[in-house]
Design a protein around this motif. Sequence first.
Motif, short mmCIF file in Angstrom:
data_model
loop_
_atom_site.label_atom_id
_atom_site.label_comp_id
_atom_site.label_asym_id
_atom_site.label_seq_id
_atom_site.Cartn_x
_atom_site.Cartn_y
_atom_site.Cartn_z
N VAL A 103 0.88 16.96 11.64
CA VAL A 103 0.94 16.41 10.58
C VAL A 103 -0.08 15.00 11.14
CG1 VAL A 103 2.66 15.00 8.90
CG2 VAL A 103 3.23 16.63 8.78
N LYS A 354 -3.03 21.88 4.38
CA LYS A 354 -1.75 22.14 4.00
C LYS A 354 -1.07 22.05 3.08
CE LYS A 354 2.02 24.91 5.73
NZ LYS A 354 2.81 25.28 6.85
N PRO A 357 3.53 22.26 1.07
CA PRO A 357 4.40 22.30 2.99
C PRO A 357 5.56 23.47 2.68
CG PRO A 357 5.80 20.39 1.45
CD PRO A 357 4.22 21.29 1.00
N GLU A 388 -0.76 17.65 5.75
CA GLU A 388 -0.67 18.38 7.20
C GLU A 388 -2.20 18.53 7.24
OE1 GLU A 388 2.37 21.91 8.67
OE2 GLU A 388 2.88 21.37 6.93
#
Length: 578
Positions: A103, A354, A357, A388
């Motif tokens: 992150v 990403k 999550p 992320e």
Amino acid sequence: MKKYIIYIAILALGLVLGYVFFGTSLEGSSNTKNISEKDRNHESETQMWTCSMHPQILQPEPGDCPICGMELIPATSDGDGLGLHQIKLSKNAMALANIQTTVVGGSEGADGTLKLSGKIQENQEGNVIQASYFSGRIEKLDVNFTGEKVKRGQLLATIYAPELVAAQQELITAASLKESQPNLYQAVRNKLKLWKLSEKQINAIEASGKVRENFPVYATVSGTVSEKLVNEGDYVKQGQPLLKIADLNSVWAMFDAYENQLSSLQVGQEIKVTTNAYPNKEFHAKISFIEPTLTTTTRTVNVRAELNNENGILKPGMFVEGIITDAAPSNNNKISIPKTAVLWTGKRSVVYVKSNPEEPIFEMREVSLGATMNDSYEIISGLRPGEEVVTNGTFTVDAAAQLQGKTSMMNHQGPLEKKKASGTLKTVQMKMELPENFQKDFLPVIDSYITLKEAFVTSNFKVVKPKAEAMLHQLKSIKTEGLHKMEKGHLFKIKDMLVAITESADIENQRDHFIILSENMVAITNNIKMLPKAIYVAECPMANSNRGAVWLSHSPEIHNPYYGDAMLNCGSVIDTIK
């Protein structure tokens, strides 16, 4: 009269039964119709339309393809509900590829908290060079390794010193004349003191009346040996360094600060230091020095804080993070990410974000890079704090994206970027600077690839496998010195696809990997300047789930490797590499 009454009763009963059996169904049909109309209306709001020949075309309304004129078809998302530019990996694939995410966050918080990254270094003010004060040969070295601790007055080495032999003889002679020639006697003693012999050593020589050949060298400070510069048997000159000794009771934490952060820093500011080795322990210090000059290559300034290290837990080379809580907030909130997260194509820098999550769903994102700091890049645009990104296994995710026909590092519009030039389609060339030796060594690889392509025409995985193994063996012998990250990335994917082809016993699976192999081969071959003859780039628009796939050939004649005999002549030459 009774007959009419019976007819009326039967008619009424029929109407009642008709309503009971068909009325509800008609009403439901009406409701269903309304619902389906709503669904169609909702679908039409989000439905995109594409071309089966040119999947990079996306339009919000039906119509004709602006490139080939074919009627557009509905563009559907993946069966798992993924977007057109999203990719989903299985948990097994994530584990096998060791894909890791991080992150990202801003380097400066909204509350005025400033974070700096740096390393532990030796305190240069406590560094000492232990030198030899006379010339000679090292007979014995009592310090055997770097990192050994020494104390002041400890024996470090024994040196055979011919110069001191003559000086000792002078002392013994002058000692017998000290009553009559006290000045001469004192001058000889002072001469020995210049070679760092102590009063005790000089008195011992005078009292014994004997000349010593080997002399000891003692440590003048306490500390840790940071570098051993000589070995036993070495000849040294007067003043030559023997050891570097560092006082690690205090160390420096050296941080890198960007230009936009300098206004928030000043000498004397409190800084909280944490390390990866001791994540639950905090060290408190003050900024003792801010370098007056800027490092032009990284656009950073060194910021120093001195830390107490009497217990010796802080080791030079450790990575540390400094947090300043009273930093004045600035308007330039920057994000930094590890270099391993970035794929660089020469013109574009991309990362994989990403997007969900809870699930391993990723999508490619172009970013603008700023300054380089240690093993990180500063992100100017393209990412937001809290997102992320993939930091390990990025190439694997990109290869999976290409296999699924999604946006990837090489191609940001589909499996192969195209442009219209002079009425014909041309493949976009990525400019690479390839060394001549590499170009020469790569020519046989092109021939091996075309042999592999012909093996795919047979549609027999047993024929394909040995050709892929031969090409892989040939590719491994090529030296990669002088290649940049982009070129090495293409070679990595070619090798990766060849390995996958050799390990597969399914021809369709092999062809899926051959798609990515071919795209990377086209990218490199486009930059080979010493081709002995023309290479043709052909495309089958129906391969790769109607997204299109390319291959290289020595001949303009079409032999389709993706369908073989089923559609041997499907495709066309879209470019010629001269």
